[in-house]
Motif scaffolding. Sequence first.
Motif, PDB file in Angstrom:
ATOM      1  N   ASP A 137     -10.754   4.984   4.306  1.00  0.00           N
ATOM      2  CA  ASP A 137      -9.331   5.335   4.109  1.00  0.00           C
ATOM      3  C   ASP A 137      -8.599   4.024   3.413  1.00  0.00           C
ATOM      4  O   ASP A 137      -8.967   3.032   3.411  1.00  0.00           O
ATOM      5  CB  ASP A 137      -8.757   5.500   5.596  1.00  0.00           C
ATOM      6  CG  ASP A 137      -8.569   4.435   6.328  1.00  0.00           C
ATOM      7  OD1 ASP A 137      -7.812   3.624   6.300  1.00  0.00           O
ATOM      8  OD2 ASP A 137      -9.917   4.066   7.057  1.00  0.00           O
ATOM      9  N   ASN A 138      -7.456   4.156   2.776  1.00  0.00           N
ATOM     10  CA  ASN A 138      -6.929   2.987   2.093  1.00  0.00           C
ATOM     11  C   ASN A 138      -5.847   2.036   2.939  1.00  0.00           C
ATOM     12  O   ASN A 138      -5.558   1.175   2.432  1.00  0.00           O
ATOM     13  CB  ASN A 138      -6.277   3.510   0.994  1.00  0.00           C
ATOM     14  CG  ASN A 138      -7.060   4.047  -0.378  1.00  0.00           C
ATOM     15  OD1 ASN A 138      -8.169   3.777   0.080  1.00  0.00           O
ATOM     16  ND2 ASN A 138      -6.269   4.236  -1.208  1.00  0.00           N
ATOM     17  N   ASP A 139      -5.831   2.777   4.176  1.00  0.00           N
ATOM     18  CA  ASP A 139      -5.068   1.934   5.224  1.00  0.00           C
ATOM     19  C   ASP A 139      -5.793   0.450   5.547  1.00  0.00           C
ATOM     20  O   ASP A 139      -5.365  -0.705   5.451  1.00  0.00           O
ATOM     21  CB  ASP A 139      -4.555   2.690   6.471  1.00  0.00           C
ATOM     22  CG  ASP A 139      -3.698   3.824   6.307  1.00  0.00           C
ATOM     23  OD1 ASP A 139      -3.156   3.502   5.464  1.00  0.00           O
ATOM     24  OD2 ASP A 139      -3.850   4.745   6.880  1.00  0.00           O
ATOM     25  N   ASP A 142     -13.858   6.122  -5.269  1.00  0.00           N
ATOM     26  CA  ASP A 142     -14.273   7.538  -4.747  1.00  0.00           C
ATOM     27  C   ASP A 142     -15.330   8.264  -5.323  1.00  0.00           C
ATOM     28  O   ASP A 142     -15.973   9.067  -4.732  1.00  0.00           O
ATOM     29  CB  ASP A 142     -12.976   8.450  -4.796  1.00  0.00           C
ATOM     30  CG  ASP A 142     -11.909   7.874  -3.682  1.00  0.00           C
ATOM     31  OD1 ASP A 142     -12.105   7.598  -2.426  1.00  0.00           O
ATOM     32  OD2 ASP A 142     -10.610   7.960  -4.228  1.00  0.00           O
ATOM     33  N   LYS A 202       0.902  -1.162   0.148  1.00  0.00           N
ATOM     34  CA  LYS A 202       0.128  -0.068   0.016  1.00  0.00           C
ATOM     35  C   LYS A 202       0.858   1.377  -0.080  1.00  0.00           C
ATOM     36  O   LYS A 202       1.651   1.334   0.755  1.00  0.00           O
ATOM     37  CB  LYS A 202      -1.088   0.081   1.182  1.00  0.00           C
ATOM     38  CG  LYS A 202      -1.946   1.127   1.338  1.00  0.00           C
ATOM     39  CD  LYS A 202      -1.507   2.313   2.148  1.00  0.00           C
ATOM     40  CE  LYS A 202      -2.490   3.544   1.897  1.00  0.00           C
ATOM     41  NZ  LYS A 202      -2.067   4.400   3.063  1.00  0.00           N
ATOM     42  N   GLN A 213      -7.425  10.002 -10.603  1.00  0.00           N
ATOM     43  CA  GLN A 213      -7.319   8.637 -10.609  1.00  0.00           C
ATOM     44  C   GLN A 213      -6.756   8.237 -12.319  1.00  0.00           C
ATOM     45  O   GLN A 213      -6.156   7.349 -12.331  1.00  0.00           O
ATOM     46  CB  GLN A 213      -8.570   7.817 -10.364  1.00  0.00           C
ATOM     47  CG  GLN A 213      -8.960   6.242 -10.670  1.00  0.00           C
ATOM     48  CD  GLN A 213      -7.811   5.543  -9.405  1.00  0.00           C
ATOM     49  OE1 GLN A 213      -7.293   6.081  -8.269  1.00  0.00           O
ATOM     50  NE2 GLN A 213      -7.403   4.320 -10.120  1.00  0.00           N
ATOM     51  N   SER A 267      -3.256   4.776  -3.212  1.00  0.00           N
ATOM     52  CA  SER A 267      -3.685   6.141  -2.661  1.00  0.00           C
ATOM     53  C   SER A 267      -3.603   7.241  -3.894  1.00  0.00           C
ATOM     54  O   SER A 267      -2.606   6.678  -4.544  1.00  0.00           O
ATOM     55  CB  SER A 267      -3.733   6.660  -1.385  1.00  0.00           C
ATOM     56  OG  SER A 267      -3.956   5.955  -0.360  1.00  0.00           O
ATOM     57  N   ASN A 323      -7.890   0.949  -5.707  1.00  0.00           N
ATOM     58  CA  ASN A 323      -8.189   1.868  -4.776  1.00  0.00           C
ATOM     59  C   ASN A 323      -9.506   2.020  -4.473  1.00  0.00           C
ATOM     60  O   ASN A 323     -10.405   1.238  -5.099  1.00  0.00           O
ATOM     61  CB  ASN A 323      -7.798   3.290  -5.668  1.00  0.00           C
ATOM     62  CG  ASN A 323      -7.845   4.685  -4.974  1.00  0.00           C
ATOM     63  OD1 ASN A 323      -7.952   4.570  -3.720  1.00  0.00           O
ATOM     64  ND2 ASN A 323      -7.461   5.893  -5.457  1.00  0.00           N
ATOM     65  N   GLU A 324     -10.070   2.833  -3.623  1.00  0.00           N
ATOM     66  CA  GLU A 324     -11.434   2.976  -3.496  1.00  0.00           C
ATOM     67  C   GLU A 324     -12.199   3.709  -4.837  1.00  0.00           C
ATOM     68  O   GLU A 324     -11.547   4.565  -5.011  1.00  0.00           O
ATOM     69  CB  GLU A 324     -11.815   3.675  -2.290  1.00  0.00           C
ATOM     70  CG  GLU A 324     -13.020   4.078  -1.683  1.00  0.00           C
ATOM     71  CD  GLU A 324     -13.529   4.407  -0.379  1.00  0.00           C
ATOM     72  OE1 GLU A 324     -12.514   4.741   0.284  1.00  0.00           O
ATOM     73  OE2 GLU A 324     -14.625   4.099  -0.047  1.00  0.00           O
ATOM     74  N   LEU A 364      -8.497  -0.271   3.844  1.00  0.00           N
ATOM     75  CA  LEU A 364      -9.049  -0.984   2.628  1.00  0.00           C
ATOM     76  C   LEU A 364      -7.787  -2.089   2.402  1.00  0.00           C
ATOM     77  O   LEU A 364      -7.954  -3.192   1.880  1.00  0.00           O
ATOM     78  CB  LEU A 364      -8.922   0.108   1.783  1.00  0.00           C
ATOM     79  CG  LEU A 364      -9.416  -0.517   0.152  1.00  0.00           C
ATOM     80  CD1 LEU A 364     -10.276   0.519  -0.663  1.00  0.00           C
ATOM     81  CD2 LEU A 364      -8.335  -0.836  -0.538  1.00  0.00           C
ATOM     82  N   SER A 365      -6.520  -1.526   2.459  1.00  0.00           N
ATOM     83  CA  SER A 365      -5.181  -2.472   2.161  1.00  0.00           C
ATOM     84  C   SER A 365      -5.163  -3.482   3.029  1.00  0.00           C
ATOM     85  O   SER A 365      -4.951  -4.861   2.769  1.00  0.00           O
ATOM     86  CB  SER A 365      -4.127  -1.695   2.091  1.00  0.00           C
ATOM     87  OG  SER A 365      -3.577  -1.409   3.469  1.00  0.00           O
ATOM     88  N   VAL A 398      -2.215  -1.626  -3.500  1.00  0.00           N
ATOM     89  CA  VAL A 398      -3.239  -0.424  -3.413  1.00  0.00           C
ATOM     90  C   VAL A 398      -2.473   0.678  -3.273  1.00  0.00           C
ATOM     91  O   VAL A 398      -1.757   0.993  -2.488  1.00  0.00           O
ATOM     92  CB  VAL A 398      -3.597  -0.849  -1.728  1.00  0.00           C
ATOM     93  CG1 VAL A 398      -4.676   0.166  -1.471  1.00  0.00           C
ATOM     94  CG2 VAL A 398      -4.379  -2.124  -1.647  1.00  0.00           C
TER      95      VAL A 398
END
Length: 269
Positions: free
Chosen positions: A158-160, A143, A15, A85, A55, A140-141, A162-163, A53
């Motif tokens: 948050d991507n933390d 968004d 990530k 993105q 961000s 990624n999310e 998510l990862s 992953v």
Amino acid sequence: MQNKRSIFADRIVVKIGTSTLIRQNSKINLTVIKELAHVLSKLKQAGKDVVLVSSGAIGVGMGVLNIEKRPIKISKQQAVAAVGQAELMQIYNEAFHEYGMSVAQMLITRDIIDYPESHTNVMNSFQELLSMDNTIPIVNENDTVTVSELDHHTKFGDNDQLSAIVTNLVDADLLIMLSDIDGFYSANPLKVPDAHLVPQIGTISPNIIAAAGGHGTKYGTGGMTTKLKAAELILKHNQQMVLTNGKNPDIIFNILSGEPIGTLFSKAQ
Ligand SMILES: Nc1ncnc2c1ncn2[C@@H]1O[C@H](COP(=O)(O)OP(=O)(O)O)[C@@H](O)[C@H]1O
Ligand SMILES: N[C@@H](CCC(=O)OP(=O)(O)O)C(=O)O
């Protein structure tokens, strides 16, 4: 000098946070992206399964659109993420092509946890992509479509976390979290200059939670609080996570060879 760690990792999730992808002057750090593409391509070509992953959609979009402050209005954040993105994936695409690799964009929402059919679909996609020789999934999310409303929650936030969820989903051995700091410190080093780096954490105790502060740069979002929540998920599934500085992504090779870099979250002694 600490002893070497025993790191076993055939399937790895990496990530990378916005604060590592974007320089202080708001420009994208192309050096980091190129080096990351080099390292992940080498690992994949050596037979490892690799998921990235990333961000950066909002941060990169802010740069493209010349926006100084992260927008507060959700619709504006979503529009900026849509711009960023596209730009981010174009940069990754070029960087990975240098090493004969393709990238696969996976934009996901919480539905993959809440709805069995969505879960099955995303798992099938991961399985197919991981079985391909020259492809790296970049997650990624999503968004631009996620919402957080009373009866409808599709946002990870948050991507933390998510990862960590992705690491659980694909049953990876290791999550490497690349940030703008060398690891987890006994206190937020921005506020407590003599804080020390904690080499290993096996349990997320109240003391550890109390030591976690918010984000560092204007681009970071969750700070250490969301990284600890991610670590909690990792430890719950008996997986491992290393939090370290991503300014030189070839540090990933050193981590995999067992060098005691950053903070290792692991129950193993
Ligand atoms: N105990 C802590 N140890 C290390 N960093 C901390 C701590 N508490 C807060 N931080 C802050 O967390 C920041 C990293 O999180 P964040 O800004 O969200 O980055 P990213 O974009 O990589 O997710 C660091 O730059 C640091 O200022
Ligand atoms: N999905 C958002 C990422 C939000 C996020 O968690 O960012 P970071 O704290 O930099 O990992 C984006 O791409 O901008």
